[in-house]
Design a protein around this motif. Structure first.
Motif, PDB file in Angstrom:
ATOM      1  N   THR A   1      90.220  27.603  -9.595  1.00 36.40           N
ATOM      2  CA  THR A   1      89.904  26.635  -8.769  1.00 36.40           C
ATOM      3  C   THR A   1      90.745  25.377  -9.491  1.00 36.40           C
ATOM      4  O   THR A   1      91.576  24.665  -8.705  1.00 36.40           O
TER       5      THR A   1
ATOM      6  N   MET B   1      98.952  33.019  -6.780  1.00 36.12           N
ATOM      7  CA  MET B   1      97.799  33.367  -6.197  1.00 36.12           C
ATOM      8  C   MET B   1      97.730  34.791  -5.728  1.00 36.12           C
ATOM      9  O   MET B   1      96.828  35.707  -5.931  1.00 36.12           O
TER      10      MET B   1
ATOM     11  N   TRP C   1      89.462  32.904  -3.637  1.00 41.61           N
ATOM     12  CA  TRP C   1      90.216  31.676  -3.429  1.00 41.61           C
ATOM     13  C   TRP C   1      90.707  31.481  -2.195  1.00 41.61           C
ATOM     14  O   TRP C   1      91.130  30.289  -1.787  1.00 41.61           O
TER      15      TRP C   1
END
Lengths: 492, 201
Positions: free
Chosen positions: A220, A270, A281
């Motif tokens: 995060t 990512m 996520w």
């Protein structure tokens, strides 16, 4: 004692070349006698052309040595088709925004040889970012890039708005770097490695229950830090002020290459190491995407300064691009890459037009001053109209296809909410794009813009306009390239 | 036994001089005690087998503190006449500090010669025959050479940035031009005049 094994430098050849050029041009610039303005301009031109040519050469080096996925420098540096694709976009963006800036800089007594050097360093930082294969190399390249951008935002140090924008960017950017580092240290603490390949192995092997809260926290924070760099809502606050305050060529640079680099990096992080944690996520990216699209569409409506308007427009575009990332699959990444390539061309063209907005040798930034452009500068007006139509996503302009691929990927992946909000916000956004076209063609002239426009700007707008207009005739090349790049990201 | 003795000597001197840094009234003495504290801390590092940290501590901190010392002397309004009055008074303390430093240096070097890997905690030496200076060097200059170079470029950017944003060409600054100085000769810089007695020019 035996010599250490030399790492495979061929993979990093473009970066090494660019770094050497930076040092050569610093020395070249420093050893010229400064002083009078004419001499400064002369030095500036030499360094300027050196930087321009070497950035172009770097692109050729990149194409020449592009090959299989290579990891070098003890796993810190990675070169694959994905990175080559993004690097070519970045280099194109940098070199063109540099070329269209020259006459502006010379006119406004900003022709200092440091300008092209800092742009080159920023480009180097971006290349390193896209190639990072480790949290440490990622952080260092991020810092390299951010530091150059802070400096370049404040380069007009006697202008209070430029200094203000530089300072704002610096303070908020430092905060974002802190967030990113905090996230990275959490990831390191909970997984024991900073290498992307290792991280990816760890996460693909472990089940959901074994992923600790620490890892989720870390991801995060990393997303928050990187979202600041791409200016996604709610980390966008700096964008309008920095875009407005920085000198226009700098804004043009900010809007193009760094956006692409940071987004490419976000995708790499990512999808690469955290690809298996997609379920964790995805909701963050979805939120960022929706918020950016909404703010980009509604925030720009009441803007009258064209640079502020472009800032909100870029926030909106990031929102659309994030839809592709939210998919977390190959089709999504392919769509983002296509979108980024088209975004690059549209934005370069658009900023070239903005750079041509002069009255009595002074920049004007109010969109009302575009009034009557259709009569006084028919070609420039046509180019501007093409870019605006394209940004609004009206077929058959290139911008339409960018959005089309994004929405198709979202629908295939059953992200209907994102697709619907995307379509609705592009309708809202077309309001302010079309308003500019209305002002250009239907409002009365009070005082026309200066003629003639700079040669470079003319050439760039012509080519960008033609590319945007006739993209639909031959989209295959870009789509195949983006597809191979996306595939290489997922196979690695 | 000897190890423990050396350790207590370094540790006690370190703590004592650290206390003195904040209690003595004279800032110059304060800095001197700070240097003493650093030396002792470096000695403790040597005992732990972290000879690289010890070297860095002495080179960087003591080196930097010497500069700090200069600044203190330059910036603070210290009445040196008043200070010099007590020179003889302070000589014993100064001499004592110097003597302790000398003795410590000798013991460190001596113990290094007598027992190369001193210290009680031998579990720290997991690198085998490689000293930790070697290991760090290998890590920084070979394994992480990419990061090392990248940091170098970041520092270069920081330097360029600081110059770009603050450096100005000031008008009317007198600069030394060697050429001009060498080109001077008596004929164009000295003017001889006959001065009549009792009158000025």
């Amino acid at each position: 004692m035996p010599l250490a094994e030399t790492p495979n430098v061929i993979a990093a050849l473009p970066e090494l070349f660019l770094a050497l050029i930076v040092m050569v041009s610093v020395v070249l610039g420093v050893f010229q006698k400064g002083g009078a303005n004419e001499i400064n301009v002369k030095v500036f031109r030499v360094v300027f052309w050196l930087s321009t040519i070497s950035i172009t050469l770097t692109a050729f080096l990149l194409i020449l040595y592009a090959g299989e996925r290579t990891v070098t420098f003890a796993g810190l540096f990675l070169s694959d088709t994905y990175s080559v694709f993004c690097k070519i976009l970045i280099l194109t963006g940098s070199v063109i925004t540099l070329v269209i800036a020259r006459q502006f800089l010379e006119r406004h007594e900003m022709a200092r040889f440091e300008y092209p050097i800092i742009i080159t360093i920023a480009t180097l930082g971006m290349l390193m970012m896209v190639s990072a294969n480790d949290l440490i190399s990622l952080n260092l390249s991020l810092e390299l890039w951010s530091l150059s951008l802070y400096i370049i935002a404040a380069i007009r140090r006697d202008d209070i708005r430029s200094s203000e924008s530089g300072l704002k960017y610096f303070v908020l950017g430092a905060l974002a770097s802190g967030l990113f580092l905090y996230g990275a240290s959490l990831i390191y603490g909970f997984s024991g490695t900073t290498n992307f390949d290792e991280l990816s192995k760890i996460f693909s092997a472990s089940t959901d229950a074994k992923i600790g809260l620490g890892i989720i926290f870390g991801i995060t924070f990393i997303i928050a830090g990187l979202a600041f760099k791409i200016a996604a809502v709610p980390f966008h606050m700096w964008t309008p002020d920095v875009y407005e305050g920085a000198p226009t060529p700098v804004t043009a640079f900010f809007a193009v290459a760094p956006k692409i680099a940071a987004l490419a990096l976000l995708i790499r992080v990512m999808v690469g190491p955290f690809g298996d944690l997609w379920a964790h996520w995805q909701q963050i990216i979805v939120f960022l995407s929706i918020a950016s699209m909404l703010l980009g569409a509604f925030g720009a409506i009441k803007q009258y300064n064209i640079k502020r308007l472009m800032a909100y427009s870029s926030i909106g575009h990031i929102g659309y691009a994030l839809i592709g990332l939210a998919n977390g699959n190959e089709a999504g990444v392919r769509a983002v890459l296509i979108y980024l390539a088209i975004y690059l061309v549209m934005n370069i063209g658009c900023f070239a037009c903005i750079l041509a907005m002069r009255k009595d040798d002074r920049m004007v930034e109010n969109i009302e001053s575009l009034a009557g452009l259709g009569k006084s500068h028919p070609l420039l007006a046509a180019a501007m109209a093409i870019f605006m139509f394209s940004m609004a996503g009206i077929p058959p302009m290139a911008g339409f296809f960018g959005k089309l691929y994004i929405f198709l990927a979202a629908i295939e992946n059953e992200l209907y909410l994102l697709a619907i909000i995307g379509v609705l916000t592009s309708v809202v956004a077309s309001f302010y794009y079309l308003r500019i076209i209305r002002i250009i063609y239907f409002d009365d002239i009070d005082e026309p813009l200066d003629k003639p426009i700079d040669k470079e700007i003319g050439i760039v707008t012509t080519f960008a306009g033609l590319a945007v207009l006739f993209f639909f005739l031959y989209p295959g090349y870009l789509v195949t390239k983006a597809a191979t790049a996306a595939a290489s990201l997922f196979s690695g | 036994m000897i190890d423990a003795l050396i350790f207590y000597m370094f540790a006690c001197t370190c703590v004592a001089s650290a206390v003195l840094v904040i209690t003595v009234r004279n800032p110059v003495h304060s800095v001197l005690f700070l240097i003493l504290a650093f030396f002792n801390a470096a000695g403790l590092f040597v005992l732990l087998g972290a000879e690289f940290l010890a070297m860095i501590l002495v080179v960087v901190y003591v080196g930097a503190v010497a500069v700090l010392f200069m600044f203190v002397v330059m910036m603070l309004d210290i009445n040196f006449v008043q200070l010099r009055q007590g020179f003889l008074e302070y000589l014993p303390i100064g001499g004592l500090v110097g003597l302790i430093l000398l003795v410590e240096l000798i013991t460190v070097l001596g113990s290094w010669v007598v027992k190369p890997i001193s210290g009680t905690n031998d579990t720290l030496h997991t690198m085998g025959s490689i000293s930790n200076t070697h290991a760090l060097g290998h890590l920084i200059y070979t394994h992480y050479v990419y990061l090392f170079q990248a940091s170098g470029i970041i520092l270069l950017v920081a330097m360029i940035g600081a110059i770009v944003l603050t450096h100005r060409n000031r008008e009317g600054v007198k600069r030394q031009t060697i050429n001009d100085q060498l080109r001077r000769n008596p004929s164009n810089s000295v003017e001889l005049r006959k001065v009549e007695p009792g009158k000025g020019i």
